[in-house]
Enzyme design. Structure first.
Site, PDB file in Angstrom:
ATOM      1  N   GLU A 173       0.826  -1.232   0.000  1.00 14.83           N
ATOM      2  CA  GLU A 173       0.000   0.000   0.000  1.00 14.83           C
ATOM      3  C   GLU A 173       0.848   1.265   0.000  1.00 14.83           C
ATOM      4  OE1 GLU A 173      -3.039  -0.241   3.068  1.00 14.83           O
ATOM      5  OE2 GLU A 173      -4.082  -1.808   1.946  1.00 14.83           O
ATOM      6  N   GLU A 292      -5.369  -8.343  -0.591  1.00 17.64           N
ATOM      7  CA  GLU A 292      -6.103  -8.074   0.654  1.00 17.64           C
ATOM      8  C   GLU A 292      -7.548  -7.807   0.272  1.00 17.64           C
ATOM      9  OE1 GLU A 292      -4.721  -5.251   3.600  1.00 17.64           O
ATOM     10  OE2 GLU A 292      -2.632  -5.709   3.124  1.00 17.64           O
TER      11      GLU A 292
END
Ligand code: AHR
Length: 513
Positions: A173, A292
């Site tokens: 991320e 995710e």
């Protein structure tokens, strides 16, 4: 009663079921590692401290690959802290989750657990506070057979054989301002390209995942993928996607349509990756790693302390409780539809990891010194992982629709299906997103004959209960799979009645027509 018709044809397939879409995620966060998969001294712990009750549930869940060690955690993590004699490992502050990391559990312990769980390792490297050198050294430590300082150090630390890790995530991320070492797309694209190149020089057989957008709502979504893949296209194999869904402000209709957003997210990333391919005149395709995904009550459930300050937590602690969401029937139906979306896109989504495995927004829960149990969301994952085999079938679906505030109107019935020539079985995964009405589904099976229902199960609201029903440490079986009675084959058509708010699986034995 709602209605849907679905047609499948033996010759219209999307591609083989990618086993890696049944992945999970173990992060050094909250109680996922400590008191989750690892709890020396627990009555169910083995000689290595692995909880065998959690191991058994992991196997039953049917997990194929596990991402490790983070998540946000990895962006401040030194992999070297987690190897070597345990009593010499440093205690560190983990800034991502405001936690004290003891480093009692590291790469060797995870590799040992992965072997027992029979899962592939997907290792993430730190591109927040570290860079090219730490990344290539970790590949050498993990994968080089021996005869160099780092590979011999691994041997000295107890692993004479290399871990042979094939799948690597280039950071986590990195588009998110919350990330330690957050970068612009150009900054990240360059370091990912150089780290990936150096890692491949150590082991050319590895597969690499570039870090994509943290969710589809990020202001940089699209532009981020375009810039990052512009730098890394030749080096990486996959680009990542992350998405979490929740029921916000009582808008259950939009929540039930979360898979519409997942479909759009996946199709948007495919379009962007293919545009970079066309512009750069590349021949290979970049596939997707949805590494995710889950339901996560980030904003609406009380007691969620993920953003709690150190003061609010009363200081720095080892493995505090963080985001231990309890999942209900609605959450399980949504998870079933998210799995349908991943499977429907199995020609381009090669990897997917439900986040996370134990305790932290997880299908498996465990208590320190106490039991382990299955949450409601365990069931659609376990059933699809066990039964989705062979080829993914392309569905022609026509369903009644329902309105949502966030995603326009959506099909009431959401589905995916597979056909396994070897066993002669079709598996149908069917969700009824209608809250109040049952749904009648007719599935025309073209190119097949002698269809016979082998088994049919459904997860729905238990008798006398409501859609908020959960399992907990005292009630392990309130929500689970039950037989689906109303299903039969009539000619070449399978007919099933799905209860309101349900996710079902139907297994059909067929012969080729
Ligand atoms: O899975 C929980 C967290 O969600 C991960 O650490 C991070 O990558 C994401 O924002």
């Amino acid at each position: 009663m709602s209605r849907a018709t679905i047609t499948v044809d033996r010759d219209f397939t999307i591609g083989p079921v990618p086993r890696r879409i049944f992945g999970s995620f173990v992060e050094h966060m909250g109680r996922c590692v400590y008191t989750g998969i690892y709890e020396p001294g627990h009555p169910e712990a083995d000689e290595n401290g692995y909880r065998t009750d959690v191991l058994e549930l992991t196997k039953e869940l049917g997990v194929s690959v596990v991402r490790y060690p983070g998540g946000n955690f990895v962006s401040g993590y030194n992999w070297e802290d987690g190897v070597g004699p345990v009593d010499a490992r440093p205690r560190r502050l983990d800034g991502a989750w405001h936690t004290v990391e003891t480093n009692a559990f590291g790469l060797h312990e995870f590799a040992g657990w992965a072997k027992k769980a029979n899962v592939e390792i997907m290792e993430a490297i730190n591109l927040g506070t570290r860079g090219v050198d730490a990344a290539r050294e970790l590949v050498e430590y993990a994968n080089h057979p021996g005869g160099t300082y780092l590979s011999d150090l691994r041997k000295k630390n107890g692993a004479s054989d290399p871990f042979g890790i094939k799948l690597w995530c280039l950071g986590n991320e990195m588009d998110g301002p919350w990330q330690i070492g957050h970068k612009t797309a150009d900054e990240y694209g360059r370091i990912a390209q150089e780290a990936g190149k150096a890692m491949r020089l150590v082991d050319p057989s590895i597969e690499l995942v570039a870090s994509g957008s943290s969710n589809r709502g990020m202001p940089t979504f699209g532009e981020w993928e375009q810039t990052v893949l512009g730098h890394t296209y030749d080096v990486v194999d996959y680009v990542s996607l992350h998405a979490y869904y929740e029921e916000k402000e009582g808008d259950v209709a939009s929540f039930l349509a979360s898979a519409v957003d997942m479909d759009l997210f996946i199709e948007g990333v495919i379009a962007t990756a293919d545009a970079v391919r066309a512009k750069g005149k590349h021949s290979k395709h970049i596939n997707l790693s949805f590494d995710e995904w889950n339901v996560w009550y980030q904003t609406t459930r009380e007691g969620d302390d993920q953003l709690a300050t150190i003061e609010a937590r009363g200081g720095w602690h080892e493995h505090p409780r963080i985001i231990e969401d309890e999942y209900n029937v609605t959450d399980a139906v949504v998870v079933g539809t998210l799995l349908n979306s991943l499977l429907r896109h199995g020609d381009r989504v090669s990897i997917a990891n439900q986040a996370q495995l134990v305790n932290v927004i997880a299908p498996i829960r465990s208590e320190e010194g106490g039991p382990a149990w299955r949450q409601s969301i365990f069931w659609p994952f376990a059933r699809m992982s066990a039964l989705a085999k062979g080829e993914i079938l392309r569905l022609a679906t026509s369903s009644d629709r329902f309105d949502t505030a966030r995603f326009g109107d959506a099909d009431v019935v959401d589905a995916s299906a597979t056909w396994d020539e070897e066993s002669g079985r079709i598996a149908l995964f069917l969700a009824n997103r209608g809250l109040d009405e049952s749904a009648e589904v007719a599935v025309t099976l073209r190119g097949f004959e002698n269809a016979r229902v082998l088994g049919a199960e459904v997860l729905t609201v238990p008798e006398g209960a409501d859609r908020f029903t959960t399992n907990d440490q005292h009630h392990h079986d309130r929500v689970g799979m039950q037989p689906l009675a109303d299903v039969a084959v009539d000619g070449g058509t399978l007919r099933a009645t799905l209860p309101a708010l349900s996710w079902a699986v139907v297994e059909v034995e067929v012969a080729k027509a």
